[in-house]
Design a protein around this motif. Structure first.
Motif, short mmCIF file in Angstrom:
data_model
loop_
_atom_site.label_atom_id
_atom_site.label_comp_id
_atom_site.label_asym_id
_atom_site.label_seq_id
_atom_site.Cartn_x
_atom_site.Cartn_y
_atom_site.Cartn_z
N VAL B 18 58.27 11.97 26.92
CA VAL B 18 58.45 11.16 25.81
C VAL B 18 57.07 10.73 25.01
CG1 VAL B 18 59.40 8.98 24.74
CG2 VAL B 18 60.61 10.34 26.26
N MET B 19 56.20 10.16 25.92
CA MET B 19 55.20 9.63 25.59
C MET B 19 54.03 10.83 25.12
SD MET B 19 53.77 6.46 28.10
CE MET B 19 55.02 5.07 27.99
N ARG B 20 54.12 11.89 25.49
CA ARG B 20 53.32 13.17 25.11
C ARG B 20 53.80 13.48 23.69
NH1 ARG B 20 51.45 17.82 28.06
NH2 ARG B 20 53.01 17.66 29.60
N ALA B 21 55.25 13.36 23.25
CA ALA B 21 55.75 13.68 21.99
C ALA B 21 55.46 12.71 21.16
CB ALA B 21 57.14 14.17 22.22
N LYS B 22 55.64 11.31 21.51
CA LYS B 22 55.88 10.23 20.52
C LYS B 22 54.59 9.56 20.55
CE LYS B 22 60.17 11.42 19.56
NZ LYS B 22 61.06 10.53 19.78
N GLY B 23 53.61 9.53 21.58
CA GLY B 23 52.37 8.73 21.41
C GLY B 23 52.98 7.41 22.02
N TYR B 24 51.87 6.36 22.25
CA TYR B 24 52.45 5.03 22.96
C TYR B 24 53.35 4.17 22.15
CZ TYR B 24 52.03 0.76 25.30
OH TYR B 24 52.39 -0.44 26.02
N ASP B 25 52.92 4.10 20.93
CA ASP B 25 53.65 3.14 19.80
C ASP B 25 54.95 4.03 19.57
OD1 ASP B 25 51.71 1.22 19.41
OD2 ASP B 25 50.63 2.57 18.00
N GLY B 26 55.14 5.23 19.36
CA GLY B 26 56.19 5.79 19.13
C GLY B 26 57.28 5.89 19.98
N ALA B 27 56.99 5.70 21.35
CA ALA B 27 57.78 5.90 22.49
C ALA B 27 58.64 4.62 22.78
CB ALA B 27 56.91 6.34 23.77
N SER B 28 59.73 4.57 22.38
CA SER B 28 60.66 3.42 22.50
C SER B 28 61.25 3.31 24.05
CB SER B 28 61.60 3.52 21.53
OG SER B 28 62.41 4.15 21.80
N LEU B 29 61.49 2.01 24.46
CA LEU B 29 62.08 1.80 25.61
C LEU B 29 63.47 2.78 25.53
CD1 LEU B 29 61.25 0.04 28.21
CD2 LEU B 29 59.84 -0.23 26.10
N LYS B 30 64.20 2.57 24.66
CA LYS B 30 65.37 3.28 24.58
C LYS B 30 65.26 4.75 24.61
CE LYS B 30 69.10 3.67 20.95
NZ LYS B 30 69.19 5.20 20.86
N GLU B 31 64.34 5.60 24.28
CA GLU B 31 63.95 6.98 24.56
C GLU B 31 63.40 7.12 25.88
OE1 GLU B 31 62.23 8.84 20.54
OE2 GLU B 31 61.27 6.97 21.13
N LEU B 32 62.51 6.20 26.38
CA LEU B 32 62.10 6.27 27.94
C LEU B 32 63.22 6.08 28.82
CD1 LEU B 32 58.80 4.07 27.26
CD2 LEU B 32 59.11 6.54 27.72
N SER B 33 64.29 5.40 28.36
CA SER B 33 65.39 4.97 29.26
C SER B 33 66.34 6.45 29.17
CB SER B 33 66.07 3.94 28.69
OG SER B 33 67.31 3.89 29.33
N GLU B 34 66.53 6.97 28.06
CA GLU B 34 67.42 8.16 28.16
C GLU B 34 66.75 9.35 28.76
OE1 GLU B 34 69.15 6.69 23.66
OE2 GLU B 34 67.79 8.52 23.79
N ALA B 35 65.26 9.35 28.46
CA ALA B 35 64.64 10.53 29.08
C ALA B 35 64.55 10.53 30.68
CB ALA B 35 62.98 10.47 28.62
#
Lengths: 185, 185
Positions: B18-35
């Motif tokens: 997620v962080m690679r694709a979205k960057g730090y700001d763009g990586a939301s906890l929601k996405e990190l949770s799902e991933a």
DNA sequence: GTCTATATAATGATAGAC
DNA sequence: GTCTATCATTATATAGAC
């Protein structure tokens, strides 16, 4: 009509500075507002599509800059090759503040930016690379060689900006500009 | 203690993607949770410092990967140079899925990432570049030449990834890997 | 065209049950 | 260690006065 408080160019420079530094997701309306000197609602008045429209306008503005400082310079047949080359390299050096500034195309190349503005990004980069292809062929290279060298030039600039930013030194960027000059002179 | 629902490595892979694709700001906890397959609160249980800690752990994990796939391979004096070179290039190709994947260091190199994790980013890149410097000197180059070639190698990989992503073709990345092989063989 | 004030949604982060 | 429920904050975006 009431006159604009901030001229378009000045506003675009503010938007560009924030988006270049923070990326699309990281650029908040609050920061964009502060950088431009316009309140959020005023930005929405000028960009009915919101932040997406702002980023799109920034990319259009940037393509104008690439056109002026790269394409037009490199294809200006009224001037000698060495003069065009010197002018374009000095222009690129200014564009990135000697290696201190990130490239806008890179900042907007994360997933969100690519999916929203991929076409505009590709178009700007194509213009950049095609300018160098024209210049190379003008210098007597085959299309194949000119294409290879133009790609290499773009790659080195982007890569050296990443490295310069990461290690906190403008040396890699400066070295690359020297190598590019040598490549075409 | 209750067993982990998701093993560390698997969780880190999710965070990294997620962080690679979205960057730090763009990586939301929601996405990190799902991933990762872990709820937000579970991630906070594992990373008491929140998102900052997650990114930091990802960078530490990545440095381990660079150490395994680049440093250890290039400095393994029990194997011939050509074998090390082939192995490292194939490893780099895998790391970036043949040019389809962005570089993590680039994704985290926007302002927010640099100010939070600048030291860790620099450290990972230094390890990368120093591995190639050692390899070059091992191949008989002077320190100066080895340093210049190692920087060039890193620059070309980063730049070609930017270009490949932007134009939607893995060709520039593939070409660069070929050029790097030639540079050291 | 710009502003203040506000609506609405999403974000990072915690509390407390199991 | 993981979860549901919730908090406080910030985000994007809009309404309406001037």
């Amino acid at each position: 009509m009431r006159p604009q408080k901030v001229q378009d160019e000045q506003m675009l420079n503010g938007l560009m500075a924030v988006m270049r530094a923070k990326g699309y997701d990281g650029a908040s309306l609050k920061e964009l507002s502060e950088a431009t000197g316009l309140k959020k609602a005023s930005l929405y008045h000028r960009f009915s599509g919101g932040k997406k429209d702002m980023a799109s306008a920034v990319l259009a503005h940037l393509e104008g800059i690439v056109n002026t400082h790269i394409y037009k310079v490199l294809t200006d047949e009224s001037r000698p090759h060495t003069e065009r080359l010197g002018k374009v390299i000095s222009g690129i050096n200014d564009m990135y503040k000697g290696g201190l500034e990130t490239c806008m195309y890179r900042s907007l190349s994360l997933d969100s930016g690519i999916s929203l503005f991929g076409d505009q990004i590709k178009q700007g980069i194509d213009l950049w690379i095609n300018s160098f292809i024209s210049f190379g062929m003008d210098r007597g290279m085959s299309r194949k060689e000119a294409t290879q060298k133009a790609n290499q030039t773009f790659i080195e600039i982007q890569g050296s900006l990443v490295l310069s930013k990461s290690i906190g030194s403008t040396q890699p960027f400066a070295d690359v500009l020297k190598a590019i000059r040598k490549r075409y002179e």
